[in-house]
Design an enzyme around this catalytic site. Structure first.
Site, PDB file in Angstrom:
ATOM      1  CD  GLU A  72      -2.531  -1.045   2.770  1.00 44.60           C
ATOM      2  OE1 GLU A  72      -3.238  -2.012   3.062  1.00 44.60           O
ATOM      3  OE2 GLU A  72      -2.395  -0.062   3.520  1.00 44.60           O
TER       4      GLU A  72
ATOM      5  CB  CYS B  40       2.344   7.180   3.686  1.00 44.09           C
ATOM      6  SG  CYS B  40       2.646   5.853   4.860  1.00 44.09           S
TER       7      CYS B  40
ATOM      8  CB  CYS C 240       5.650  -5.956   9.295  1.00 41.38           C
ATOM      9  SG  CYS C 240       6.815  -5.330  10.530  1.00 41.38           S
TER      10      CYS C 240
ATOM     11  CB  CYS D 269       3.178  -3.818  16.549  1.00 39.74           C
ATOM     12  SG  CYS D 269       4.915  -3.359  16.438  1.00 39.74           S
TER      13      CYS D 269
ATOM     14  CB  CYS E 123       0.470  -3.100  13.446  1.00 38.12           C
ATOM     15  SG  CYS E 123       0.966  -2.683  11.763  1.00 38.12           S
TER      16      CYS E 123
ATOM     17  CB  CYS F  78      -0.503   1.335   7.781  1.00 38.01           C
ATOM     18  SG  CYS F  78       0.739   0.415   6.995  1.00 38.01           S
TER      19      CYS F  78
HETATM   20  C1  SAM Z   1       2.801   0.743   9.951  1.00 33.22           C
HETATM   21  S1  SAM Z   1       4.157   1.449  10.776  1.00 33.22           S
HETATM   22  C2  SAM Z   1       5.469   1.332   9.577  1.00 33.22           C
HETATM   23  C3  SAM Z   1       6.766   1.893  10.033  1.00 33.22           C
HETATM   24  C4  SAM Z   1       7.479   1.111  11.127  1.00 33.22           C
HETATM   25  N1  SAM Z   1       7.360  -0.271  10.981  1.00 33.22           N
HETATM   26  C5  SAM Z   1       7.039   1.568  12.485  1.00 33.22           C
HETATM   27  O1  SAM Z   1       6.457   0.762  13.215  1.00 33.22           O
HETATM   28  O2  SAM Z   1       7.298   2.723  12.818  1.00 33.22           O
HETATM   29  C6  SAM Z   1       3.791   3.201  10.721  1.00 33.22           C
HETATM   30  C7  SAM Z   1       3.093   3.734  11.956  1.00 33.22           C
HETATM   31  O3  SAM Z   1       1.754   3.248  12.027  1.00 33.22           O
HETATM   32  C8  SAM Z   1       1.462   2.965  13.374  1.00 33.22           C
HETATM   33  N2  SAM Z   1       0.326   2.075  13.487  1.00 33.22           N
HETATM   34  C9  SAM Z   1       0.261   0.757  13.214  1.00 33.22           C
HETATM   35  N3  SAM Z   1      -0.970   0.268  13.462  1.00 33.22           N
HETATM   36  C10 SAM Z   1      -1.714   1.321  13.897  1.00 33.22           C
HETATM   37  C11 SAM Z   1      -3.066   1.469  14.318  1.00 33.22           C
HETATM   38  N4  SAM Z   1      -3.894   0.433  14.362  1.00 33.22           N
HETATM   39  N5  SAM Z   1      -3.487   2.714  14.686  1.00 33.22           N
HETATM   40  C12 SAM Z   1      -2.651   3.764  14.653  1.00 33.22           C
HETATM   41  N6  SAM Z   1      -1.362   3.684  14.272  1.00 33.22           N
HETATM   42  C13 SAM Z   1      -0.898   2.478  13.907  1.00 33.22           C
HETATM   43  C14 SAM Z   1       2.770   2.388  13.831  1.00 33.22           C
HETATM   44  O4  SAM Z   1       2.899   2.276  15.197  1.00 33.22           O
HETATM   45  C15 SAM Z   1       3.750   3.354  13.263  1.00 33.22           C
HETATM   46  O5  SAM Z   1       3.934   4.464  14.093  1.00 33.22           O
HETATM   47  S1  SF4 Z   2       3.815  -1.036  13.618  1.00 31.41           S
HETATM   48 FE1  SF4 Z   2       3.309  -2.596  12.117  1.00 31.41          FE
HETATM   49  S2  SF4 Z   2       4.662  -2.202  10.425  1.00 31.41           S
HETATM   50 FE2  SF4 Z   2       5.522  -1.096  12.188  1.00 31.41          FE
HETATM   51  S3  SF4 Z   2       6.932  -2.576  13.106  1.00 31.41           S
HETATM   52 FE3  SF4 Z   2       4.994  -2.853  14.137  1.00 31.41          FE
HETATM   53  S4  SF4 Z   2       4.052  -4.507  13.022  1.00 31.41           S
HETATM   54 FE4  SF4 Z   2       5.642  -3.716  11.701  1.00 31.41          FE
END
Ligand code: SAM
Ligand code: SF4
Length: 351
Positions: free
Chosen positions: A90, A103, A110, A114, A117, A329
């Protein structure tokens, strides 16, 4: 097959010289690639013979729009790109008054796990190549007609888990003969992979480093972000202080607010304590609800922001763009994966 678009200008020139071409040919091909041409035949200042040779030996990455959602509210566009091997990632185009930000994703899936996510639910499939990251910028520009002025590496994937390719992508996108986006207009977000932070600090790039903090105490953070078990929050802040000392760049801390998990006043106090001695900016993000996750958005965002500000910490509540589309995301890809399981569309997502 050779991936020309992942090459630097110097490598490309060397490659063309090895084919018996003059030195200036490298710059010509580089310029075409960075314009986002979809076939070698569009490279009209190359001879037909050279174009044929390139077709035989090289791949030209051109992603297909598998899905596209446009926000009626603010014009945000979310793309699901399908790449040559069928995998999808995406990108999101966001329009702000100061310019257009895209973005982009750095991996297919990944492996960081987390808990809140959507990008990690099916794990990591593979890293993206520098060309595939560049394509997200090029083809978002091409499809939307919007000139991109800022890039954030905040899509699917952990950039520090694919750092060699990410660094090469940064070099490509920053090049004056290419899209030429200045480092100060690029943000890289990490969940806190310390060796990557240390490597970036050594390089001294002028980009903005974003740390996905989401909890200032190791007990909470380890529960929602497994990476904290390898690199705990004390070590993470030590790495951030060191990063600031070496680069002089203010770090941005991302904080998705989760009801009853990370929204207590004592956690705001702990953030303030850990930031002492370093200018930092805290970005409070409304949690995007992910169907598979038990977490709900916090109702204490304003109070938490006040608690931080009372201690001199700059904290903003991130404006949520594209609220009427699958903005979180990884959700568009997740949804497409479910549709594929039901046999509704032909995008390959599995390992
Ligand atoms: C998808 S991550 C990709 C970059 C990297 N992996 C990171 O964790 O920073 C980008 C941002 O989206 C946040 N994020 C992921 N899932 C989310 C959610 N359900 N609601 C809000 N932010 C979210 C992550 O914590 C991160 O700050
Ligand atoms: S927030 Fe999502 S994309 Fe970023 S490190 Fe955690 S699992 Fe991976």
């Amino acid at each position: 097959m050779i991936d020309l678009k992942s090459m630097t200008l110097e490598e490309l020139s060397g490659f063309l010289r090895s084919m018996g071409e003059p030195a200036f040919r490298g710059r010509q091909v580089f310029t075409w690639l960075h314009k986002g041409v979809s076939s070698f035949d569009e490279m009209s200042n190359l001879s037909k013979a050279l174009r044929e040779k390139l077709k035989e030996q090289c791949i030209l990455t051109v992603p297909r729009v598998a899905k596209k959602q446009v926000s009626a509210r603010d014009g945000t566009i979310k793309y699901l790109w399908q790449m040559a091997d069928g995998n999808c990632v995406e990108s999101v185009l966001m329009r702000y008054h100061h310019g257009n930000t895209v973005c982009i994703s750095s991996q297919v899936g990944c492996r960081m796990g987390c808990a809140f996510c959507a990008s990690t639910i099916a794990g990591k499939v593979r890293n993206l190549t520098p060309a595939e990251m560049l394509d997200q910028v090029l083809f978002t520009q091409q499809d939307s007609g919007a000139e991109v002025s800022n890039i954030v590496l905040m899509g699917i994937g952990e950039p520090m888990d694919n750092l060699d390719n990410v660094l090469r992508f940064l070099e490509l996108v920053n090049h004056p003969d290419g899209i030429n986006i200045g480092m100060r207009h690029i943000s890289l977000s990490t969940c806190g992979v310390i060796p990557g932070i240390a490597r970036l600090a050594e390089l001294g790039l002028q980009l903005t480093l974003s740390i996905s903090l989401h909890a200032p105490d190791s007990e909470t953070r380890s529960k929602i972000m497994p990476v904290n078990r390898a690199y705990d929050v004390e070590a993470l802040f030590a790495a951030c202080h060191e990063y600031f000392r070496k680069t002089g760049r203010r770090i941005s801390f991302e904080y998705a607010m989760i009801d009853g998990v990370n929204d207590h006043d004592w956690q705001a106090d702990l953030i303030a304590k850990r930031l002492r001695g370093m200018p930092g900016h805290v970005n409070l993000i409304p949690l995007n609800e992910v169907t598979e996750s038990p977490f709900r958005p916090s109702r204490r965002m304003a109070a938490f922001q006040k608690q931080l500000e009372a201690q001199g910490i700059t904290a903003t509540v991130r404006r949520s763009l594209g609220g009427d589309i699958d903005a979180s995301c990884g959700q568009l890809r997740r949804r497409a994966m479910e549709e594929e399981k039901k046999g509704e569309q032909g995008c390959k997502f599995g390992v």
